[in-house]
Design an enzyme around this catalytic site. Structure first.
Site, PDB file in Angstrom:
ATOM      1  CB  THR A 125      -0.923   0.019   1.231  1.00 15.42           C
ATOM      2  OG1 THR A 125      -1.728  -1.160   1.244  1.00 15.42           O
ATOM      3  CG2 THR A 125      -1.816   1.244   1.231  1.00 15.42           C
ATOM      4  CG  ASP A 138     -10.667   1.026   5.004  1.00 18.54           C
ATOM      5  OD1 ASP A 138     -11.759   1.214   5.561  1.00 18.54           O
ATOM      6  OD2 ASP A 138     -10.032  -0.049   5.091  1.00 18.54           O
ATOM      7  CD1 TRP A 173      -5.568   0.098  10.212  1.00 18.51           C
ATOM      8  CD2 TRP A 173      -4.796   2.065   9.501  1.00 18.51           C
ATOM      9  NE1 TRP A 173      -4.378  -0.136   9.555  1.00 18.51           N
ATOM     10  CE2 TRP A 173      -3.883   1.052   9.111  1.00 18.51           C
ATOM     11  CE3 TRP A 173      -4.523   3.390   9.162  1.00 18.51           C
ATOM     12  CZ2 TRP A 173      -2.711   1.328   8.405  1.00 18.51           C
ATOM     13  CZ3 TRP A 173      -3.365   3.667   8.447  1.00 18.51           C
ATOM     14  CH2 TRP A 173      -2.474   2.649   8.084  1.00 18.51           C
TER      15      TRP A 173
END
Length: 302
Positions: free
Chosen positions: A89, A163, A222
């Site tokens: 990511t 998200d 998160w």
């Protein structure tokens, strides 16, 4: 010693400027201790992955037209890097900002990896102080990463599905539009550090969606101390009536701070929200001023 004069550089994909590639323009001034720089970006599609390094002086990326000035790339978490390993990511971003001071105005930043490809960041912002004005951030999962520091987004358009605003920074979204692209998604995934007064604050924003999109949560934690507040936000019917999700970890209901105040629209039914979120009082909401949220820093003119 007097202050060094600001630098002005122009970029155009047509070649009628100082540079034809945005990264080349950044590299030309990205030296520690350099003068502040404005990089004026002429309309066009800039197909490149751009990094603003930590050594860069204060930089303003200034587009002429948000809809016609587009920075685009298509890395995702599964894309193989030069070392043959997946990028993950945090290396998938189209624009990657590590400088202490950064501003972007009047442009579109896009991750074109597409739906179903996993995490694919459009803007990876890990700066000290960052300002985005009239910027469109386009993507699907994990569109905008707010890594650290103080970040201000004004009159921006941000879209995604899962998200699509995530990270640990203290960030204010002022009169922005958030667009939900698919059902059963999540707008925010905050990882606010423990003891931090403010995480994500949305002021006078609007939540819209694609046709038939439903059951989108305002956020899920998160990390345990996630903080998100929606103040005077208009929410369409894509927002799930319960509002918030615990990410399958009930213990985070005790530590997360999920707040709303004076929201409107079919997705803003306070009575249907999960009991571990809260509606702010008038007095509490009055404390959500930009200068207070940022501890005395105000991004106007920054």
């Amino acid at each position: 010693m007097g202050r060094r004069a600001a630098v002005l550089i122009t970029v155009s994909v047509q070649g009628d400027a100082d540079f034809s590639r945005l990264q080349d323009a950044v590299d030309s001034i990205a030296k520690e201790g350099g003068a502040p720089a404005t990089i004026r970006i002429k309309p066009g599609v800039y197909e490149e992955k751009v990094t603003i390094p930590a050594t860069a002086p204060p930089i303003l990326l200034l587009g002429e037209d948000r809809d016609r000035t587009i920075l685009t790339w298509s890395d995702n978490a599964h894309t193989l890097g030069a070392d043959g390993q997946p990028l993950g990511t945090f290396r998938s971003g189209t624009l990657n900002v590590f400088a202490e001071s950064f501003t972007a105005e009047n442009l579109t930043i896009r991750n074109a990896s597409g739906p179903g490809t996993g995490q694919a960041v459009a803007a990876f912002v890990d700066a000290g102080r960052a300002v985005f004005r009239r910027v469109a951030l386009l993507g699907d999962q994990d569109t905008l990463y707010t890594g650290k520091g103080m970040q201000y987004y004004n009159d921006c358009y941000i879209e995604g599905d899962v998200d699509y605003i995530f990270g640990a920074a203290t960030a204010v979204f002022d009169r922005c539009r958030l667009h939900n692209k698919r059902s059963r998604g999540y707008i925010t995934a905050a990882s606010t550090p423990e003891g931090t007064a403010f995480g994500y604050v949305f002021l006078d924003c609007e939540i819209t969606s694609g046709e038939g999109v439903r059951d989108v949560y305002l956020g899920r934690p998160w990390r345990p101390y996630a903080h998100v507040a929606f103040i005077r936000t208009r929410m369409d019917r894509s927002v799930a009536q319960e509002g918030w999700h615990n990410w399958g970890q009930p213990d985070r209901e005790e530590t997360s701070r999920y707040e709303e105040y004076a929201s409107a629209g079919p997705g803003a039914d306070a009575k249907s929200r999960v009991p571990w979120s809260r509606q702010l009082s008038d007095e509490e909401a009055a404390a959500y001023r930009i200068i207070e949220i940022f501890g005395g820093w105000h991004p106007e003119g920054y």
